[in-house]
Write a protein that holds these residues in place. Structure first.
Motif, PDB file in Angstrom:
ATOM      1  N   ARG A  22      -0.356   0.395  -9.023  1.00  0.00           N
ATOM      2  CA  ARG A  22      -0.911   1.596  -8.393  1.00  0.00           C
ATOM      3  C   ARG A  22      -1.040   1.456  -6.878  1.00  0.00           C
ATOM      4  NH1 ARG A  22      -5.699   2.610  -9.221  1.00  0.00           N
ATOM      5  NH2 ARG A  22      -6.449   0.891 -10.521  1.00  0.00           N
ATOM      6  N   ILE A  23      -0.490   0.390  -6.320  1.00  0.00           N
ATOM      7  CA  ILE A  23      -0.511   0.212  -4.865  1.00  0.00           C
ATOM      8  C   ILE A  23       0.910   0.015  -4.360  1.00  0.00           C
ATOM      9  CG2 ILE A  23      -1.188  -1.297  -2.952  1.00  0.00           C
ATOM     10  CD1 ILE A  23      -3.760  -1.883  -4.354  1.00  0.00           C
ATOM     11  N   ARG A  24       1.277   0.796  -3.350  1.00  0.00           N
ATOM     12  CA  ARG A  24       2.547   0.603  -2.655  1.00  0.00           C
ATOM     13  C   ARG A  24       2.251   0.441  -1.173  1.00  0.00           C
ATOM     14  NH1 ARG A  24       6.484   5.350  -3.674  1.00  0.00           N
ATOM     15  NH2 ARG A  24       7.915   3.945  -2.597  1.00  0.00           N
ATOM     16  N   ILE A  25       2.935  -0.497  -0.543  1.00  0.00           N
ATOM     17  CA  ILE A  25       2.767  -0.734   0.890  1.00  0.00           C
ATOM     18  C   ILE A  25       4.057  -0.335   1.589  1.00  0.00           C
ATOM     19  CG2 ILE A  25       2.337  -2.487   2.657  1.00  0.00           C
ATOM     20  CD1 ILE A  25       0.730  -4.035   0.552  1.00  0.00           C
ATOM     21  N   LEU A  26       3.934   0.603   2.532  1.00  0.00           N
ATOM     22  CA  LEU A  26       5.107   1.123   3.219  1.00  0.00           C
ATOM     23  C   LEU A  26       4.950   0.999   4.730  1.00  0.00           C
ATOM     24  CD1 LEU A  26       5.801   4.473   1.300  1.00  0.00           C
ATOM     25  CD2 LEU A  26       6.885   2.246   0.946  1.00  0.00           C
ATOM     26  N   PRO A  27       6.066   0.800   5.433  1.00  0.00           N
ATOM     27  CA  PRO A  27       6.006   0.810   6.901  1.00  0.00           C
ATOM     28  C   PRO A  27       5.835   2.231   7.415  1.00  0.00           C
ATOM     29  CG  PRO A  27       8.272   0.561   6.174  1.00  0.00           C
ATOM     30  CD  PRO A  27       7.427   0.533   4.929  1.00  0.00           C
ATOM     31  N   LEU A  28       5.011   2.389   8.440  1.00  0.00           N
ATOM     32  CA  LEU A  28       4.818   3.708   9.037  1.00  0.00           C
ATOM     33  C   LEU A  28       4.231   3.561  10.433  1.00  0.00           C
ATOM     34  CD1 LEU A  28       4.674   6.790   9.039  1.00  0.00           C
ATOM     35  CD2 LEU A  28       2.497   6.637   7.842  1.00  0.00           C
ATOM     36  N   ASP A  29       4.909   4.163  11.387  1.00  0.00           N
ATOM     37  CA  ASP A  29       4.425   4.276  12.756  1.00  0.00           C
ATOM     38  C   ASP A  29       4.178   5.754  13.002  1.00  0.00           C
ATOM     39  OD1 ASP A  29       4.026   4.502  15.471  1.00  0.00           O
ATOM     40  OD2 ASP A  29       5.776   3.330  16.058  1.00  0.00           O
ATOM     41  N   VAL A  30       2.909   6.145  13.156  1.00  0.00           N
ATOM     42  CA  VAL A  30       2.582   7.568  13.240  1.00  0.00           C
ATOM     43  C   VAL A  30       3.068   8.205  14.540  1.00  0.00           C
ATOM     44  CG1 VAL A  30       0.583   7.318  11.724  1.00  0.00           C
ATOM     45  CG2 VAL A  30       0.271   7.184  14.210  1.00  0.00           C
ATOM     46  N   THR A  31       3.511   7.390  15.494  1.00  0.00           N
ATOM     47  CA  THR A  31       4.037   7.947  16.748  1.00  0.00           C
ATOM     48  C   THR A  31       5.532   8.224  16.671  1.00  0.00           C
ATOM     49  OG1 THR A  31       4.524   5.797  17.782  1.00  0.00           O
ATOM     50  CG2 THR A  31       2.280   6.649  18.017  1.00  0.00           C
ATOM     51  N   SER A  32       6.144   7.962  15.504  1.00  0.00           N
ATOM     52  CA  SER A  32       7.582   8.157  15.329  1.00  0.00           C
ATOM     53  C   SER A  32       7.840   9.181  14.232  1.00  0.00           C
ATOM     54  CB  SER A  32       8.261   6.830  14.970  1.00  0.00           C
ATOM     55  OG  SER A  32       9.562   7.042  14.473  1.00  0.00           O
ATOM     56  N   THR A  33       8.474  10.282  14.575  1.00  0.00           N
ATOM     57  CA  THR A  33       8.766  11.304  13.569  1.00  0.00           C
ATOM     58  C   THR A  33       9.737  10.773  12.517  1.00  0.00           C
ATOM     59  OG1 THR A  33      10.479  12.207  15.025  1.00  0.00           O
ATOM     60  CG2 THR A  33       8.310  13.241  15.106  1.00  0.00           C
ATOM     61  N   ASP A  34      10.664   9.920  12.916  1.00  0.00           N
ATOM     62  CA  ASP A  34      11.604   9.337  11.958  1.00  0.00           C
ATOM     63  C   ASP A  34      10.868   8.440  10.967  1.00  0.00           C
ATOM     64  OD1 ASP A  34      13.732  10.625  13.139  1.00  0.00           O
ATOM     65  OD2 ASP A  34      14.379   8.893  14.313  1.00  0.00           O
ATOM     66  N   ILE A  77      -0.935   4.634  -1.512  1.00  0.00           N
ATOM     67  CA  ILE A  77       0.192   4.283  -0.652  1.00  0.00           C
ATOM     68  C   ILE A  77      -0.413   3.842   0.671  1.00  0.00           C
ATOM     69  CG2 ILE A  77       2.297   5.089   0.475  1.00  0.00           C
ATOM     70  CD1 ILE A  77       2.441   7.201  -1.802  1.00  0.00           C
ATOM     71  N   ALA A  78      -0.447   2.544   0.881  1.00  0.00           N
ATOM     72  CA  ALA A  78      -1.051   1.966   2.074  1.00  0.00           C
ATOM     73  C   ALA A  78       0.034   1.750   3.118  1.00  0.00           C
ATOM     74  CB  ALA A  78      -1.728   0.643   1.731  1.00  0.00           C
ATOM     75  N   THR A  79      -0.113   2.395   4.254  1.00  0.00           N
ATOM     76  CA  THR A  79       0.924   2.297   5.276  1.00  0.00           C
ATOM     77  C   THR A  79       0.407   1.550   6.494  1.00  0.00           C
ATOM     78  OG1 THR A  79       0.422   4.354   6.474  1.00  0.00           O
ATOM     79  CG2 THR A  79       1.810   4.524   4.491  1.00  0.00           C
ATOM     80  N   MET A  80       1.333   0.905   7.172  1.00  0.00           N
ATOM     81  CA  MET A  80       1.015   0.144   8.384  1.00  0.00           C
ATOM     82  C   MET A  80       2.296  -0.095   9.151  1.00  0.00           C
ATOM     83  SD  MET A  80       0.089  -3.379   6.324  1.00  0.00           S
ATOM     84  CE  MET A  80      -0.809  -2.489   5.027  1.00  0.00           C
ATOM     85  N   ARG A  81       2.171  -0.366  10.433  1.00  0.00           N
ATOM     86  CA  ARG A  81       3.372  -0.562  11.244  1.00  0.00           C
ATOM     87  C   ARG A  81       4.180  -1.757  10.753  1.00  0.00           C
ATOM     88  NH1 ARG A  81       1.934   0.556  17.624  1.00  0.00           N
ATOM     89  NH2 ARG A  81       1.329   2.751  17.402  1.00  0.00           N
ATOM     90  N   THR A  82       3.492  -2.854  10.470  1.00  0.00           N
ATOM     91  CA  THR A  82       4.160  -4.056   9.981  1.00  0.00           C
ATOM     92  C   THR A  82       3.590  -4.386   8.609  1.00  0.00           C
ATOM     93  OG1 THR A  82       4.404  -4.872  12.250  1.00  0.00           O
ATOM     94  CG2 THR A  82       4.734  -6.458  10.461  1.00  0.00           C
ATOM     95  N   PRO A  83       4.269  -4.051   7.538  1.00  0.00           N
ATOM     96  CA  PRO A  83       3.723  -4.237   6.192  1.00  0.00           C
ATOM     97  C   PRO A  83       3.404  -5.691   5.872  1.00  0.00           C
ATOM     98  CG  PRO A  83       5.605  -2.768   6.142  1.00  0.00           C
ATOM     99  CD  PRO A  83       5.562  -3.360   7.518  1.00  0.00           C
ATOM    100  N   ARG A  84       2.278  -5.890   5.189  1.00  0.00           N
ATOM    101  CA  ARG A  84       1.863  -7.207   4.698  1.00  0.00           C
ATOM    102  C   ARG A  84       1.442  -7.070   3.247  1.00  0.00           C
ATOM    103  NH1 ARG A  84      -2.524 -10.093   8.272  1.00  0.00           N
ATOM    104  NH2 ARG A  84      -2.493 -11.328   6.361  1.00  0.00           N
ATOM    105  N   GLU A  85       2.145  -7.749   2.375  1.00  0.00           N
ATOM    106  CA  GLU A  85       1.888  -7.633   0.945  1.00  0.00           C
ATOM    107  C   GLU A  85       0.644  -8.395   0.503  1.00  0.00           C
ATOM    108  OE1 GLU A  85       3.576  -5.726  -1.068  1.00  0.00           O
ATOM    109  OE2 GLU A  85       5.160  -5.129   0.341  1.00  0.00           O
ATOM    110  N   ASP A  86       0.140  -9.301   1.362  1.00  0.00           N
ATOM    111  CA  ASP A  86      -0.980 -10.154   0.958  1.00  0.00           C
ATOM    112  C   ASP A  86      -2.346  -9.508   1.201  1.00  0.00           C
ATOM    113  OD1 ASP A  86      -0.380 -10.366   3.747  1.00  0.00           O
ATOM    114  OD2 ASP A  86      -1.739 -12.078   3.879  1.00  0.00           O
ATOM    115  N   LEU A  87      -2.379  -8.337   1.773  1.00  0.00           N
ATOM    116  CA  LEU A  87      -3.655  -7.734   2.145  1.00  0.00           C
ATOM    117  C   LEU A  87      -4.344  -7.015   0.999  1.00  0.00           C
ATOM    118  CD1 LEU A  87      -2.687  -6.202   5.625  1.00  0.00           C
ATOM    119  CD2 LEU A  87      -4.000  -8.303   5.186  1.00  0.00           C
ATOM    120  N   LEU A  88      -3.574  -6.532   0.036  1.00  0.00           N
ATOM    121  CA  LEU A  88      -4.118  -5.720  -1.048  1.00  0.00           C
ATOM    122  C   LEU A  88      -3.781  -6.330  -2.395  1.00  0.00           C
ATOM    123  CD1 LEU A  88      -3.150  -2.315   0.534  1.00  0.00           C
ATOM    124  CD2 LEU A  88      -5.481  -2.947  -0.098  1.00  0.00           C
TER     125      LEU A  88
END
Length: 247
Positions: A45-57, A29-40
């Motif tokens: 077996r790969i999922r790309i999800l949005p995630l900002d570690v500074t936001s609890t939500d 599960i590859a996370t990043m602030r702004t998801p990009r499907e072309d990177l992986l």
């Protein structure tokens, strides 16, 4: 088949680690602030999800979508290079929000599922500046040193539940983005009084004696997630290994 969630996968160490663990047969599960499907690679077996570690939500939403995981790799990080005297405290706090509090928030969010299953590993990516300080990086060094102490204590705290905590300590990688991550140019943080000193330091950084490759870090993470011993630290790259031995 195990599942790993990795933060900060849009470039650098995180991206290479996602590729490496996928190649080794893990669900990623590859996370990043702004998801990009072309990177992986396109893979079930790969999922790309949005995630900002500074936001609890954002953390809660990502973990809800990911489902159970077996490993967490806290890789997302930013840095500031410059004289501390000239570094606004707003930038210092910004660095700590990602490098320190973001790691802690992600860790706190996954501990309950690991503890309940009595299984899991948390890998925190820090830096070789924790092995030997480097000048003009005081705020960055402080944020990473905090995670070193945090992880060492956490490893002891969680061992009763068979949950492991590990550190990966990359050496110097010239592709690492520092001041650009907080929207400030390096020259803005180098007052005239520091100019000649800083110029010599930056020249040395431009031609390092040894360099840590992204693959070095990915391989160190791979060793860490699979390690069942009490080893806490995994230096990554020839310079970090040399510093660790000296320390």
């Amino acid at each position: 088949m195990k599942t790993v969630l990795i933060t900060g996968c849009s470039s650098g160490y995180g991206l290479e680690t996602a590729r490496h663990l996928h190649a080794e047969g893990w669900n990623v599960i590859a996370t990043m602030r702004t998801p990009r499907e072309d990177l992986l690679p396109h893979s079930e077996r790969i999922r790309i999800l949005p995630l900002d570690v500074t936001s609890t939500d954002s953390i809660a939403a990502a973990l809800e979508r990911s489902g159970p995981i077996d490993a967490l790799v806290n890789n997302a990080g930013i840095g500031v290079v410059g004289a501390f005297e000239a570094t606004p405290m707003s930038y210092v706090r910004h660095v700590f929000e990602t490098n320190t509090f973001g790691v802690m928030a992600m860790t706190q969010a996954v501990i309950p599922q690991f503890r309940a299953r009595r299984s899991g590993v948390i890998v925190n990516v820090t830096s070789s500046v924790t092995l030997t300080p480097m000048p003009l990086a005081a705020a960055y060094t402080a944020s990473k040193m905090a995670i070193e102490g945090f992880t060492g204590s956490l490893a002891l705290e969680l061992q009763a539940f068979d949950v492991r905590a590990k550190l990966v300590e990359p050496g110097y990688g010239p592709t690492t983005r520092f001041s650009q991550n907080v929207g400030v140019r390096i020259e803005d943080l180098v007052p005239e009084a520091y100019a000649s000193y800083a110029a010599a330091i930056f020249a040395a950084y431009a031609e390092p004696a040894s360099v840590t490759k992204e693959s070095d870090v990915a391989e160190a993470v791979w060793r860490a997630v699979n390690d069942l011993s009490g080893q806490l630290r995994f230096p990554a790259g020839p310079d970090a290994v040399a510093l660790a031995r000296a320390a």
